[in-house]
Design a protein around this motif. Structure first.
Motif, PDB file in Angstrom:
ATOM      1  N   MET A   1      -9.946 -28.971  -5.218  1.00 56.44           N
ATOM      2  CA  MET A   1      -8.801 -29.048  -4.725  1.00 56.44           C
ATOM      3  C   MET A   1      -8.181 -27.747  -4.370  1.00 56.44           C
ATOM      4  O   MET A   1      -8.082 -26.797  -5.357  1.00 56.44           O
ATOM      5  CB  MET A   1      -7.806 -29.713  -5.824  1.00 56.44           C
ATOM      6  N   GLY A   2      -7.677 -27.388  -3.150  1.00 54.51           N
ATOM      7  CA  GLY A   2      -7.060 -26.172  -2.752  1.00 54.51           C
ATOM      8  C   GLY A   2      -5.773 -25.745  -3.268  1.00 54.51           C
ATOM      9  O   GLY A   2      -5.202 -26.506  -4.078  1.00 54.51           O
ATOM     10  N   GLU A   3      -5.313 -24.726  -2.970  1.00 52.44           N
ATOM     11  CA  GLU A   3      -4.270 -24.107  -3.752  1.00 52.44           C
ATOM     12  C   GLU A   3      -2.921 -24.871  -3.244  1.00 52.44           C
ATOM     13  O   GLU A   3      -2.090 -25.405  -3.882  1.00 52.44           O
ATOM     14  CB  GLU A   3      -4.038 -22.435  -3.123  1.00 52.44           C
ATOM     15  N   LYS A   4      -3.152 -25.225  -1.747  1.00 48.23           N
ATOM     16  CA  LYS A   4      -1.951 -26.181  -1.390  1.00 48.23           C
ATOM     17  C   LYS A   4      -1.875 -27.298  -2.024  1.00 48.23           C
ATOM     18  O   LYS A   4      -0.822 -27.802  -2.184  1.00 48.23           O
ATOM     19  CB  LYS A   4      -2.393 -26.434   0.351  1.00 48.23           C
ATOM     20  N   SER A   5      -2.988 -28.003  -2.303  1.00 45.26           N
ATOM     21  CA  SER A   5      -3.199 -29.468  -2.895  1.00 45.26           C
ATOM     22  C   SER A   5      -2.347 -29.194  -4.449  1.00 45.26           C
ATOM     23  O   SER A   5      -1.640 -30.221  -4.723  1.00 45.26           O
ATOM     24  CB  SER A   5      -4.570 -29.752  -3.035  1.00 45.26           C
ATOM     25  N   VAL A   6      -2.647 -28.215  -4.999  1.00 46.71           N
ATOM     26  CA  VAL A   6      -1.963 -27.959  -6.273  1.00 46.71           C
ATOM     27  C   VAL A   6      -0.525 -28.025  -6.080  1.00 46.71           C
ATOM     28  O   VAL A   6       0.287 -28.556  -6.900  1.00 46.71           O
ATOM     29  CB  VAL A   6      -2.482 -26.719  -6.924  1.00 46.71           C
ATOM     30  N   GLN A   7      -0.022 -27.249  -5.196  1.00 43.91           N
ATOM     31  CA  GLN A   7       1.439 -27.313  -4.851  1.00 43.91           C
ATOM     32  C   GLN A   7       2.048 -28.576  -4.637  1.00 43.91           C
ATOM     33  O   GLN A   7       2.950 -28.945  -5.191  1.00 43.91           O
ATOM     34  CB  GLN A   7       1.700 -26.435  -3.889  1.00 43.91           C
ATOM     35  N   LYS A   8       1.395 -29.156  -3.825  1.00 41.91           N
ATOM     36  CA  LYS A   8       1.724 -30.645  -3.531  1.00 41.91           C
ATOM     37  C   LYS A   8       1.855 -31.420  -4.906  1.00 41.91           C
ATOM     38  O   LYS A   8       2.881 -32.297  -4.807  1.00 41.91           O
ATOM     39  CB  LYS A   8       1.031 -31.026  -2.301  1.00 41.91           C
ATOM     40  N   ARG A   9       0.728 -31.370  -5.440  1.00 37.61           N
ATOM     41  CA  ARG A   9       0.576 -32.075  -6.784  1.00 37.61           C
ATOM     42  C   ARG A   9       1.881 -31.897  -7.650  1.00 37.61           C
ATOM     43  O   ARG A   9       2.635 -32.567  -8.179  1.00 37.61           O
ATOM     44  CB  ARG A   9      -0.332 -31.693  -7.385  1.00 37.61           C
ATOM     45  N   LYS A  10       2.062 -30.647  -7.613  1.00 38.33           N
ATOM     46  CA  LYS A  10       3.283 -30.055  -8.557  1.00 38.33           C
ATOM     47  C   LYS A  10       4.635 -30.639  -7.863  1.00 38.33           C
ATOM     48  O   LYS A  10       5.480 -31.173  -8.724  1.00 38.33           O
ATOM     49  CB  LYS A  10       3.251 -28.641  -8.531  1.00 38.33           C
ATOM     50  N   PHE A  11       4.481 -30.650  -6.700  1.00 39.82           N
ATOM     51  CA  PHE A  11       6.038 -31.156  -5.980  1.00 39.82           C
ATOM     52  C   PHE A  11       6.083 -32.494  -6.179  1.00 39.82           C
ATOM     53  O   PHE A  11       7.066 -33.082  -6.550  1.00 39.82           O
ATOM     54  CB  PHE A  11       5.718 -30.852  -4.540  1.00 39.82           C
ATOM     55  N   ILE A  12       5.053 -33.200  -6.350  1.00 39.47           N
ATOM     56  CA  ILE A  12       5.000 -34.832  -6.423  1.00 39.47           C
ATOM     57  C   ILE A  12       5.827 -35.092  -7.921  1.00 39.47           C
ATOM     58  O   ILE A  12       6.473 -35.853  -8.123  1.00 39.47           O
ATOM     59  CB  ILE A  12       3.614 -35.577  -6.126  1.00 39.47           C
ATOM     60  N   LEU A  13       4.792 -34.461  -8.840  1.00 39.07           N
ATOM     61  CA  LEU A  13       5.437 -34.499 -10.198  1.00 39.07           C
ATOM     62  C   LEU A  13       6.910 -34.173 -10.422  1.00 39.07           C
ATOM     63  O   LEU A  13       7.487 -34.923 -11.265  1.00 39.07           O
ATOM     64  CB  LEU A  13       4.497 -33.766 -11.288  1.00 39.07           C
ATOM     65  N   ASP A  14       7.308 -32.990  -9.969  1.00 35.27           N
ATOM     66  CA  ASP A  14       8.673 -32.767 -10.083  1.00 35.27           C
ATOM     67  C   ASP A  14       9.580 -33.650  -9.513  1.00 35.27           C
ATOM     68  O   ASP A  14      10.590 -34.128 -10.279  1.00 35.27           O
ATOM     69  CB  ASP A  14       8.805 -31.220  -9.322  1.00 35.27           C
ATOM     70  N   THR A  15       9.347 -34.363  -8.129  1.00 37.49           N
ATOM     71  CA  THR A  15      10.111 -35.276  -7.625  1.00 37.49           C
ATOM     72  C   THR A  15      10.184 -36.406  -8.553  1.00 37.49           C
ATOM     73  O   THR A  15      11.236 -37.147  -8.555  1.00 37.49           O
ATOM     74  CB  THR A  15       9.718 -35.399  -6.580  1.00 37.49           C
ATOM     75  N   ALA A  16       8.873 -36.963  -8.812  1.00 34.35           N
ATOM     76  CA  ALA A  16       8.856 -38.167  -9.740  1.00 34.35           C
ATOM     77  C   ALA A  16       9.544 -37.875 -10.876  1.00 34.35           C
ATOM     78  O   ALA A  16      10.305 -39.047 -11.561  1.00 34.35           O
ATOM     79  CB  ALA A  16       7.256 -38.317 -10.035  1.00 34.35           C
ATOM     80  N   ARG A  17       9.461 -36.970 -11.518  1.00 38.25           N
ATOM     81  CA  ARG A  17      10.169 -36.781 -12.965  1.00 38.25           C
ATOM     82  C   ARG A  17      11.732 -37.094 -12.652  1.00 38.25           C
ATOM     83  O   ARG A  17      12.317 -37.589 -13.380  1.00 38.25           O
ATOM     84  CB  ARG A  17      10.129 -35.244 -13.019  1.00 38.25           C
ATOM     85  N   LYS A  18      12.301 -36.467 -11.719  1.00 37.61           N
ATOM     86  CA  LYS A  18      13.770 -36.890 -11.197  1.00 37.61           C
ATOM     87  C   LYS A  18      13.882 -38.394 -11.307  1.00 37.61           C
ATOM     88  O   LYS A  18      14.985 -39.091 -11.567  1.00 37.61           O
ATOM     89  CB  LYS A  18      14.331 -36.214 -10.093  1.00 37.61           C
ATOM     90  N   VAL A  19      12.912 -39.183 -10.257  1.00 37.71           N
ATOM     91  CA  VAL A  19      12.933 -40.409 -10.074  1.00 37.71           C
ATOM     92  C   VAL A  19      13.214 -41.278 -11.608  1.00 37.71           C
ATOM     93  O   VAL A  19      13.650 -42.077 -11.816  1.00 37.71           O
ATOM     94  CB  VAL A  19      12.018 -41.061  -9.424  1.00 37.71           C
ATOM     95  N   PHE A  20      12.141 -40.828 -12.558  1.00 40.13           N
ATOM     96  CA  PHE A  20      11.968 -41.186 -13.715  1.00 40.13           C
ATOM     97  C   PHE A  20      13.303 -41.192 -14.672  1.00 40.13           C
ATOM     98  O   PHE A  20      13.595 -41.968 -15.377  1.00 40.13           O
ATOM     99  CB  PHE A  20      10.843 -40.768 -14.481  1.00 40.13           C
ATOM    100  N   MET A  21      13.853 -40.123 -14.539  1.00 40.85           N
ATOM    101  CA  MET A  21      15.076 -39.691 -15.237  1.00 40.85           C
ATOM    102  C   MET A  21      16.304 -40.713 -14.676  1.00 40.85           C
ATOM    103  O   MET A  21      17.043 -41.397 -15.426  1.00 40.85           O
ATOM    104  CB  MET A  21      15.429 -38.364 -15.075  1.00 40.85           C
ATOM    105  N   GLU A  22      16.376 -40.984 -13.380  1.00 32.61           N
ATOM    106  CA  GLU A  22      17.311 -41.945 -12.924  1.00 32.61           C
ATOM    107  C   GLU A  22      17.211 -43.394 -13.065  1.00 32.61           C
ATOM    108  O   GLU A  22      17.984 -44.169 -13.350  1.00 32.61           O
ATOM    109  CB  GLU A  22      17.151 -41.863 -11.333  1.00 32.61           C
ATOM    110  N   LYS A  23      15.803 -43.783 -13.250  1.00 35.49           N
ATOM    111  CA  LYS A  23      15.626 -45.144 -13.233  1.00 35.49           C
ATOM    112  C   LYS A  23      14.532 -45.778 -14.313  1.00 35.49           C
ATOM    113  O   LYS A  23      14.344 -46.918 -14.562  1.00 35.49           O
ATOM    114  CB  LYS A  23      14.765 -45.736 -11.838  1.00 35.49           C
ATOM    115  N   GLY A  24      14.389 -44.915 -15.343  1.00 37.00           N
ATOM    116  CA  GLY A  24      13.462 -45.195 -16.235  1.00 37.00           C
ATOM    117  C   GLY A  24      12.016 -45.439 -15.789  1.00 37.00           C
ATOM    118  O   GLY A  24      11.684 -44.884 -14.840  1.00 37.00           O
ATOM    119  N   PHE A  25      11.290 -46.010 -16.601  1.00 36.10           N
ATOM    120  CA  PHE A  25       9.728 -46.241 -16.215  1.00 36.10           C
ATOM    121  C   PHE A  25       9.343 -47.341 -15.213  1.00 36.10           C
ATOM    122  O   PHE A  25       9.191 -47.282 -14.150  1.00 36.10           O
ATOM    123  CB  PHE A  25       8.857 -46.044 -17.219  1.00 36.10           C
ATOM    124  N   LYS A  26       9.894 -48.527 -15.771  1.00 36.71           N
ATOM    125  CA  LYS A  26       9.353 -49.777 -15.340  1.00 36.71           C
ATOM    126  C   LYS A  26       9.742 -50.099 -13.959  1.00 36.71           C
ATOM    127  O   LYS A  26       9.373 -50.607 -12.992  1.00 36.71           O
ATOM    128  CB  LYS A  26       9.787 -51.159 -16.263  1.00 36.71           C
TER     129      LYS A  26
END
Lengths: 194, 194, 194, 194
Positions: free
Chosen positions: B1-26
DNA sequence: CATGAATGAGAGTTCATTCAT
DNA sequence: GATGAATGAACTCTCATTCAT
């Protein structure tokens, strides 16, 4: 709604209760309940319109039936220590019975349904338990069984610890030994010599 | 996985984190995350295969970043009391911040995913916190700040009460005052004056 | 939405149009359209969210394509009488073609969806047709072809009669002869001989 | 069917009539009628087997009760103009009363039920109205009140315009003024000086 | 790597219609 | 006659997941 309907309603609630115990709240669909009850899709809708409605009713039933945790099984000459220990033992049994419990379903339900204070059965139950325990401790202090400067604080401490155990039982797991230890700690804090 | 992919992965996780904070998990779907990230449906699947996988990764990030609750902000000459109070204050702040928290999502996640002991981050965090507090209390007893016959019991009591507050905050609600009262009760039990 | 999507959207609308012609509006379900298009259930929802949405779009297409009733097929040297008769012949053809028409679907649609004046395509079409006919009559009067004291009244009379025929065609039935008779009556009222 | 049953039947039809006026035809379910009548589901089926059956009966009732549009309220010495104007005024009132009408329901019903000529009440009513108006015009011509070369054409023109207004009232909307204007146009065509 | 159209399973909900009482 | 509980078919709508481009 005739006599028969009342019975069927009860039957649905009892059956749904089991389903909620198995699967929690969110994962349960109307279809699950229909199948568990072995009735028709439309049939269920004659009685309830959503899993929320059903669960709320299950909770209401539950709280009606278990109001008397303290009043049952208490002998005439029981001391405050006896009663407190009986209560704690009951609670311990409950929380170690991880699967057979509505705990998880209840938590899941409350996560999504912020109920008005009036309807928040959970809160009512918590607060009334606090009061009962507080009174119990005060009686124990009076009778020289306990030592405690802040009965309300102690009562809340007990209920919060139990709540902590309850959620832990559903997430990180809890074993009998660790519960025993903590209950002992609490009792010792009240000056009870095991 | 290249450098770019790592960044995108991180971006997804950060964004998902916010979603989970808002809506819980299920309640969170892959679609929710796709939309929040503004990437393609298929694109998300290149990185993660389910919300479970994503959430687990979010939790792992979380625990890496917050290991140092105790190590930060602690002055050289801080007493055990100082440190304990700092910790409790931090926890209080956290649990009163009902909405902006992964608490609910975490509970929901653990309700459905009984993880092997190794992967149970929650348990690890709980146990390590107990140990730290226990050590802290022992140090405090040593230094004459606290009075306590069972430091482990006291440490577990604190953590269970906090756990009790956390779940209460998500279900029946909790206010600052009641938290303060209980923390005071705990400190007094340790013999801390005022 | 790419080029391909645009084509598919068009394909869905064309297919739906046929379905509406066959079954009217209310009896048409998303499932009907899905089946007629031979696409998946979810696939349709990528493009449209309801039969209302689809029908409105079909209507819009329709009105774009048929704006030029008057402009087409009109010779340079056509008289007002020629044009009027051409229009009436066109309308007659339309309303005798009972089955192959969106008329019924359109009525059904408007029965349930009281659209704001802006969106009421039907009204716009009606009013603009009235104006065109009125102008035509005025031109005819000017040129000595017609006799008419109230061109707007006459124009509205024509449109209302056509509307009356249209609804009659869908309910009590209409035959060519009765249409011819009435159109003749109207033309005679305008002073057109034979 | 006993006396009681007849009354109940009448009650159901009257109640259903109101429901049809409110909701049109297609949107009305047997359930709606059951609820409006406050009788049992099965009870309704003892009298009628479908909304079609009920509506047809409602229409029949309606036509029986309103046959006498012309015969009522007509003075001995009324002129043809008087009678015609009375009729038009009545029709105007009817079509401006958009909501309180069976018009929409009737149209919807006929859209889906192509009735044999015998049963097509709507057609019968239309044709008999045409004949009456035609006779009226002929009488008016005879008496020098009207000028008209084609009484049947004129009569049909009137009925078609009214039909056009009726459907317009349900779709694009109609206001009193535009109705007045057109009726005036028609009367003038007959040579009536306002 | 990335896209986003497409699929199809599955949940929710509503009613016409039947039938035992 | 009358009731109303029960059934099951039919619709709507949403997503996880795949796949050609």
């Amino acid at each position: 709604m005739g006599e028969k309907s009342v019975q069927k309603r009860k039957f649905i609630l009892d059956t749904a209760r089991k389903v909620f115990m198995e699967k929690g709240f969110k994962r349960v669909t109307m279809k699950d309940i229909v199948e568990a009850c072995d009735i028709s899709r439309g049939g269920l809708y004659l009685y309830f319109n959503s899993t929320e409605e059903i669960f709320l009713e299950v909770l209401r039933m539950e709280s009606e039936e278990t109001d008397d945790v303290f009043s049952d099984n208490i002998k005439e000459d029981a001391t405050a220590t006896d009663i407190l220990m009986l209560f704690l033992k009951e609670q311990k049994k409950e929380l170690l019975r991880k699967e057979d419990t509505l705990t998880q379903a209840t938590y899941e339900f409350y996560f999504e349904n912020t109920l008005s204070k009036k309807d928040n059965i959970l809160k009512k139950q918590f607060e009334s338990a606090v009061i009962i325990i507080q009174k119990l401790i005060e009686a124990g202090v009076e009778g020289g069984e306990f030592y405690c400067e802040d009965p309300e604080g102690a009562a809340r401490n007990i209920m919060l610890v139990l709540e902590g155990f309850k959620i832990s039982a559903q997430t990180i797991g809890v074993n009998a030994e660790s519960v025993d230890k903590q209950l002992l700690y609490i009792l010792k804090s009240l000056g009870v010599e095991d």
